[in-house]
Design a protein around this motif. Structure first.
Motif, PDB file in Angstrom:
ATOM      1  N   TRP A  47       0.831  -1.209   0.000  1.00  0.00           N
ATOM      2  CA  TRP A  47       0.000   0.000   0.000  1.00  0.00           C
ATOM      3  C   TRP A  47       0.862   1.255   0.000  1.00  0.00           C
ATOM      4  CZ3 TRP A  47      -5.422   0.966   0.723  1.00  0.00           C
ATOM      5  CH2 TRP A  47      -6.210  -0.185   0.610  1.00  0.00           C
ATOM      6  N   ALA A  48       0.478   2.212  -0.848  1.00  0.00           N
ATOM      7  CA  ALA A  48       1.129   3.522  -0.841  1.00  0.00           C
ATOM      8  C   ALA A  48       0.704   4.280   0.411  1.00  0.00           C
ATOM      9  CB  ALA A  48       0.753   4.308  -2.097  1.00  0.00           C
ATOM     10  N   SER A  49       1.659   4.968   1.024  1.00  0.00           N
ATOM     11  CA  SER A  49       1.353   5.678   2.271  1.00  0.00           C
ATOM     12  C   SER A  49       0.324   6.777   2.047  1.00  0.00           C
ATOM     13  CB  SER A  49       2.633   6.258   2.864  1.00  0.00           C
ATOM     14  OG  SER A  49       3.275   7.112   1.915  1.00  0.00           O
ATOM     15  N   GLY A  50       0.336   7.402   0.860  1.00  0.00           N
ATOM     16  CA  GLY A  50      -0.634   8.457   0.581  1.00  0.00           C
ATOM     17  C   GLY A  50      -2.063   7.948   0.578  1.00  0.00           C
ATOM     18  N   GLN A  51      -2.263   6.713   0.102  1.00  0.00           N
ATOM     19  CA  GLN A  51      -3.606   6.129   0.115  1.00  0.00           C
ATOM     20  C   GLN A  51      -4.080   5.922   1.553  1.00  0.00           C
ATOM     21  OE1 GLN A  51      -5.726   5.681  -2.197  1.00  0.00           O
ATOM     22  NE2 GLN A  51      -4.545   5.831  -4.085  1.00  0.00           N
ATOM     23  N   LEU A  52      -3.183   5.505   2.420  1.00  0.00           N
ATOM     24  CA  LEU A  52      -3.558   5.313   3.830  1.00  0.00           C
ATOM     25  C   LEU A  52      -3.828   6.656   4.508  1.00  0.00           C
ATOM     26  CD1 LEU A  52      -0.964   2.552   4.796  1.00  0.00           C
ATOM     27  CD2 LEU A  52      -3.368   2.247   4.180  1.00  0.00           C
ATOM     28  N   LEU A  53      -3.010   7.662   4.193  1.00  0.00           N
ATOM     29  CA  LEU A  53      -3.213   8.986   4.775  1.00  0.00           C
ATOM     30  C   LEU A  53      -4.552   9.585   4.344  1.00  0.00           C
ATOM     31  CD1 LEU A  53       0.348  10.561   4.392  1.00  0.00           C
ATOM     32  CD2 LEU A  53      -0.836  10.061   6.525  1.00  0.00           C
ATOM     33  N   SER A  54      -4.902   9.422   3.078  1.00  0.00           N
ATOM     34  CA  SER A  54      -6.166  10.004   2.600  1.00  0.00           C
ATOM     35  C   SER A  54      -7.359   9.327   3.255  1.00  0.00           C
ATOM     36  CB  SER A  54      -6.259   9.886   1.076  1.00  0.00           C
ATOM     37  OG  SER A  54      -6.394   8.539   0.657  1.00  0.00           O
ATOM     38  N   ARG A  55      -7.233   8.047   3.577  1.00  0.00           N
ATOM     39  CA  ARG A  55      -8.324   7.360   4.269  1.00  0.00           C
ATOM     40  C   ARG A  55      -8.448   7.831   5.712  1.00  0.00           C
ATOM     41  NH1 ARG A  55      -7.045   4.345   0.031  1.00  0.00           N
ATOM     42  NH2 ARG A  55      -8.402   2.671  -0.719  1.00  0.00           N
ATOM     43  N   ALA A  56      -7.317   8.122   6.333  1.00  0.00           N
ATOM     44  CA  ALA A  56      -7.337   8.541   7.740  1.00  0.00           C
ATOM     45  C   ALA A  56      -7.739   9.998   7.918  1.00  0.00           C
ATOM     46  CB  ALA A  56      -5.960   8.316   8.372  1.00  0.00           C
ATOM     47  N   THR A  57      -7.709  10.779   6.854  1.00  0.00           N
ATOM     48  CA  THR A  57      -8.021  12.203   6.971  1.00  0.00           C
ATOM     49  C   THR A  57      -9.249  12.565   6.134  1.00  0.00           C
ATOM     50  OG1 THR A  57      -6.366  12.638   5.234  1.00  0.00           O
ATOM     51  CG2 THR A  57      -5.658  12.870   7.526  1.00  0.00           C
ATOM     52  N   GLY A  58      -9.079  12.640   4.814  1.00  0.00           N
ATOM     53  CA  GLY A  58     -10.163  13.098   3.947  1.00  0.00           C
ATOM     54  C   GLY A  58     -11.401  12.226   4.001  1.00  0.00           C
ATOM     55  N   ASP A  59     -11.228  10.909   3.966  1.00  0.00           N
ATOM     56  CA  ASP A  59     -12.392  10.011   3.957  1.00  0.00           C
ATOM     57  C   ASP A  59     -13.178  10.111   5.261  1.00  0.00           C
ATOM     58  OD1 ASP A  59     -11.716   9.249   1.459  1.00  0.00           O
ATOM     59  OD2 ASP A  59     -11.004   7.246   1.966  1.00  0.00           O
ATOM     60  N   LEU A  60     -12.477  10.196   6.379  1.00  0.00           N
ATOM     61  CA  LEU A  60     -13.180  10.291   7.656  1.00  0.00           C
ATOM     62  C   LEU A  60     -13.866  11.641   7.812  1.00  0.00           C
ATOM     63  CD1 LEU A  60     -10.782   8.438  10.120  1.00  0.00           C
ATOM     64  CD2 LEU A  60     -12.912   7.643   9.112  1.00  0.00           C
ATOM     65  N   ALA A  61     -13.297  12.688   7.236  1.00  0.00           N
ATOM     66  CA  ALA A  61     -13.975  13.994   7.253  1.00  0.00           C
ATOM     67  C   ALA A  61     -15.276  13.924   6.450  1.00  0.00           C
ATOM     68  CB  ALA A  61     -13.054  15.066   6.691  1.00  0.00           C
ATOM     69  N   LEU A  62     -15.256  13.196   5.321  1.00  0.00           N
ATOM     70  CA  LEU A  62     -16.474  13.012   4.530  1.00  0.00           C
ATOM     71  C   LEU A  62     -17.545  12.274   5.334  1.00  0.00           C
ATOM     72  CD1 LEU A  62     -15.129  12.040   0.985  1.00  0.00           C
ATOM     73  CD2 LEU A  62     -16.440  14.069   1.578  1.00  0.00           C
ATOM     74  N   LEU A  63     -17.131  11.278   6.098  1.00  0.00           N
ATOM     75  CA  LEU A  63     -18.099  10.514   6.892  1.00  0.00           C
ATOM     76  C   LEU A  63     -18.702  11.374   8.003  1.00  0.00           C
ATOM     77  CD1 LEU A  63     -16.323   7.040   7.132  1.00  0.00           C
ATOM     78  CD2 LEU A  63     -18.294   7.683   5.751  1.00  0.00           C
ATOM     79  N   ARG A  64     -17.875  12.228   8.616  1.00  0.00           N
ATOM     80  CA  ARG A  64     -18.426  13.113   9.652  1.00  0.00           C
ATOM     81  C   ARG A  64     -19.466  14.065   9.036  1.00  0.00           C
ATOM     82  NH1 ARG A  64     -16.668  17.977  10.700  1.00  0.00           N
ATOM     83  NH2 ARG A  64     -14.587  17.537   9.849  1.00  0.00           N
ATOM     84  N   MET A  65     -19.173  14.593   7.862  1.00  0.00           N
ATOM     85  CA  MET A  65     -20.130  15.469   7.192  1.00  0.00           C
ATOM     86  C   MET A  65     -21.413  14.718   6.835  1.00  0.00           C
ATOM     87  SD  MET A  65     -17.505  17.516   4.682  1.00  0.00           S
ATOM     88  CE  MET A  65     -18.849  18.231   3.742  1.00  0.00           C
ATOM     89  N   PHE A  66     -21.269  13.444   6.450  1.00  0.00           N
ATOM     90  CA  PHE A  66     -22.454  12.643   6.114  1.00  0.00           C
ATOM     91  C   PHE A  66     -23.330  12.452   7.342  1.00  0.00           C
ATOM     92  CE2 PHE A  66     -24.264   8.313   6.222  1.00  0.00           C
ATOM     93  CZ  PHE A  66     -25.217   8.458   5.224  1.00  0.00           C
ATOM     94  N   PHE A  67     -22.722  12.121   8.482  1.00  0.00           N
ATOM     95  CA  PHE A  67     -23.504  11.943   9.705  1.00  0.00           C
ATOM     96  C   PHE A  67     -24.189  13.248  10.117  1.00  0.00           C
ATOM     97  CE2 PHE A  67     -20.386   8.394  10.800  1.00  0.00           C
ATOM     98  CZ  PHE A  67     -21.290   7.411  10.466  1.00  0.00           C
ATOM     99  N   ALA A  68     -23.490  14.364   9.899  1.00  0.00           N
ATOM    100  CA  ALA A  68     -24.014  15.646  10.377  1.00  0.00           C
ATOM    101  C   ALA A  68     -25.156  16.158   9.520  1.00  0.00           C
ATOM    102  CB  ALA A  68     -22.894  16.684  10.410  1.00  0.00           C
ATOM    103  N   PHE A  69     -25.137  15.865   8.214  1.00  0.00           N
ATOM    104  CA  PHE A  69     -26.121  16.519   7.349  1.00  0.00           C
ATOM    105  C   PHE A  69     -26.920  15.533   6.489  1.00  0.00           C
ATOM    106  CE2 PHE A  69     -27.448  19.325   3.838  1.00  0.00           C
ATOM    107  CZ  PHE A  69     -28.114  20.283   4.581  1.00  0.00           C
ATOM    108  N   PRO A  70     -26.337  14.874   5.484  1.00  0.00           N
ATOM    109  CA  PRO A  70     -27.154  14.032   4.599  1.00  0.00           C
ATOM    110  C   PRO A  70     -27.924  12.930   5.319  1.00  0.00           C
ATOM    111  CG  PRO A  70     -24.983  14.383   3.647  1.00  0.00           C
ATOM    112  CD  PRO A  70     -24.924  14.899   5.040  1.00  0.00           C
ATOM    113  N   LEU A  71     -27.269  12.259   6.295  1.00  0.00           N
ATOM    114  CA  LEU A  71     -27.943  11.154   6.975  1.00  0.00           C
ATOM    115  C   LEU A  71     -29.252  11.613   7.600  1.00  0.00           C
ATOM    116  CD1 LEU A  71     -27.929   8.231   7.997  1.00  0.00           C
ATOM    117  CD2 LEU A  71     -26.650   9.023   9.997  1.00  0.00           C
ATOM    118  N   THR A  72     -29.212  12.780   8.261  1.00  0.00           N
ATOM    119  CA  THR A  72     -30.416  13.302   8.906  1.00  0.00           C
ATOM    120  C   THR A  72     -31.412  13.817   7.885  1.00  0.00           C
ATOM    121  OG1 THR A  72     -29.180  13.891  10.899  1.00  0.00           O
ATOM    122  CG2 THR A  72     -31.290  14.996  10.550  1.00  0.00           C
TER     123      THR A  72
END
Length: 582
Positions: free
Chosen positions: A110-135
């Motif tokens: 695995w490329a380290s950048g792929q792991l970093l993007s999952r730990a940062t950008g992807d989790l930020a997207l999930l927080r936004m989903f819980f906060a707005f679209p899910l509701t």
């Protein structure tokens, strides 16, 4: 939805606040639908009767309803802010813990950048989903349903006119969802690739500048950035298409309802208040309908982020203990023993030859063994098997007669210390970097620094409390290697594995380190990868690794006299010429 449901274990601890927030949002939205009914009462009552007091009363009702709606939506936001940040933090911590437990083979792929993007950008997207679209997917769905019922009750014929766009809008949503999902996945993968390029460029900045490769690196970055831009524009076009359809079709329906309703009011078959209430309800539904497009888009991005997150979390971690592939119960000898050990990398083709083939080797308690071989012969791979950075394919390795697969990794790695050829330091102080290898305090730190001849640490600006830069690049290669050696010996390990630990040292420093290291090796069992005669002389015996097999074992002088390959590796000359020189 199947993908997003995998997030439930993380959401479960805060489900009460999330469900409460969703209920409050639905209540607030339904309060907004009461406003058209108040307008109907005002138009058909006080306004028609020219009653100013009634108009003011109706205005008060509208003000109170508006305030209630605003306060409820604000309360909803307060309810979800803290628990959602907690969910994000827990998911990120879980990912980090899991990454530490994954085998080296996973990190090699695995490329380290792929792991970093999952730990940062992807989790930020999930927080936004819980906060707005899910509701709001739930809230808007309930609002549309209640609003349609209100309109049908007001006038069923006008209600059916409003419902005409429903079928094409639903079909558009289904088509959009599939296409946007593919685009979202592609974009998030490209972000990971771009992150990898940035990280490698920062870590390799000395190479880039030293070889004047900044222009080629910039071109590579621009190329990847251009691909990501193209994908994002494709996403924007998809979103613009669905928004155009979702916004336009209901507008036509509202316009048609307005014309038909005005005709009915003129004919006297419909009251003006009913038409106002109907149109007000229809207009109140514009936001829930118009928002479907970007709510679906955000949900698709969240689903893609969830897939990417669980691609890592689903990877099999290192197990604590495993059943050994070798024979058991034969010998219980002390020291470090390799018994019929064969190793092939997990992702290597099945028909490829193994990297290590049927290795049999015994390092007796308190003995030091030097491992010598040509580049690519498998020396580093063999040393990585001892702390179980890789798992043997066949055979077994024992410490003091105990199969290492029967030990937990914590126990194994507390007994075995490793110094790698490439010394890795962390963004911490010198002392913290050394004490990562064990040790309990200043006395152990000072002893380890003395063994590794790393007294230069005391001359740093803050001594051993000096912060080491990322990767330790603020230090020289020899300084980093000496700190890595100090880290290996600080915990007084039972077994020591050294992978060419002195390669970056000058002759005088190497001699001083060897003198101090001999005292350490007298009290431990050691396996030392060596390339130079001076390092080999630290060991009691030498093993020659050639073509993935141990081809000779003996003392340095025995092999120098009797093995041409070993003599060539040590001097570059045939053994006979070397003997003449001696």
């Amino acid at each position: 939805m199947r993908t997003l449901l995998r997030l439930w274990p993380y959401v479960r601890p805060v489900r009460a606040r999330l469900f409460s927030a969703a209920f409050i949002a639905v209540l607030a939205s339904c309060i907004g639908l009461v406003i058209p009914l108040v307008l109907k009462w005002m138009v058909d009552g006080p306004i028609a009767d020219r009653d100013p007091a009634g108009v003011w009363l109706g205005a008060l009702y509208l003000l109170l309803l508006g305030l209630a709606e605003a306060l409820l939506f604000g309360f909803r936001r307060w309810l979800v802010a803290r628990p959602l940040s907690h969910v994000e933090a827990e998911m990120r911590a879980g990912l980090y813990r899991h990454l530490q437990r994954l085998p080296i083979a996973f990190h090699d792929r695995w490329a380290s950048g792929q792991l970093l993007s999952r730990a940062t950008g992807d989790l930020a997207l999930l927080r936004m989903f819980f906060a707005f679209p899910l509701t709001f997917l739930l809230v808007n769905g309930v609002t549309i349903l209640v609003g349609v019922i209100i309109m049908l009750v007001q006038d069923w014929a006008l209600g059916l006119v409003i419902l005409v766009p429903a079928a094409p809008v639903l079909i558009t949503c289904v088509v959009f969802e599939k296409r946007y999902s593919l685009a979202a996945r592609q974009a998030q993968d490209q972000v990971g690739d771009l992150t990898t390029v940035v990280e490698e460029s920062v870590l390799g900045i000395r190479i880039i500048k030293g070889f004047g490769r900044h222009r080629s690196q910039a071109r590579a970055f621009r190329e990847l950035s251009g691909k990501l831009r193209g994908t994002e524009l494709h996403k924007a076009r998809l979103l613009a298409t669905i928004l155009g359809i979702i916004v336009t079709l209901p507008e036509f329906a509202i316009g048609a309802a307005l014309v038909l309703g005005a005709v009915q009011v003129a004919d006297g078959t419909l009251s003006a208040g009913t038409l106002v209430a109907f149109l007000s309800t229809a207009l109140a539904l514009r936001w829930p309908v118009d928002s479907i497009g970007f709510l679906l888009a955000m949900s698709q991005e969240a689903a893609t982020a969830t897939e990417r997150y669980f691609e890592v979390m689903d990877a099999e971690p290192e197990s604590g203990t495993t059943a050994s592939a070798g024979k058991r119960g034969a010998r219980r000898e002390g020291g470090l023993r390799f018994e019929n050990v064969t190793f092939r990398y997990p992702d290597a083709p099945q028909d490829s030859p193994p990297v290590l083939n049927r290795i049999d080797l015994h390092i007796r308690p308190g003995e030091s063994l030097a491992l010598v071989g040509a580049t690519g012969s498998g020396k580093t791979t063999l040393t990585a098997l001892v702390p179980r950075l890789h798992e043997v394919t066949e055979g077994r390795i024992t410490l003091d007669g105990r199969d290492i697969t029967e030990m937990s990794r914590e126990e194994l790695r507390s007994r075995v210390a490793v110094a790698f050829e490439e010394p890795t330091l962390f963004s911490a102080t010198v002392g913290e970097n050394v004490l990562m290898g064990g040790g309990t305090g200043e006395e152990d730190l000072e002893r380890a620094l003395a063994v590794a001849q790393a007294d230069f640490a005391h001359a740093l600006p803050q001594g051993t409390a000096t912060q080491v830069g990322e990767q330790g690049l603020s230090l020289s290669g020899g300084q980093r290697q000496r700190l890595a050696l100090a880290r290996a010996v600080v915990g007084r390990p039972d077994f020591l594995v050294l992978d060419d630990p002195l390669s970056a040292l000058d002759v005088h420093t190497e001699a001083a380190v060897e003198a101090a290291l001999r005292r350490v090796l007298a009290d431990t069992t050691a396996l030392i990868v060596a390339h130079r005669p001076s390092t080999v002389l630290l060991a009691d015996r030498v093993a020659l690794l050639s073509g993935g097999r141990i081809t000779a074992v003996g003392t340095h002088h025995e092999l120098l006299r009797g093995n041409a390959e070993y003599a060539h590796l040590m001097s570059g000359d045939p053994a006979e010429e070397l003997e003449e020189q001696r």
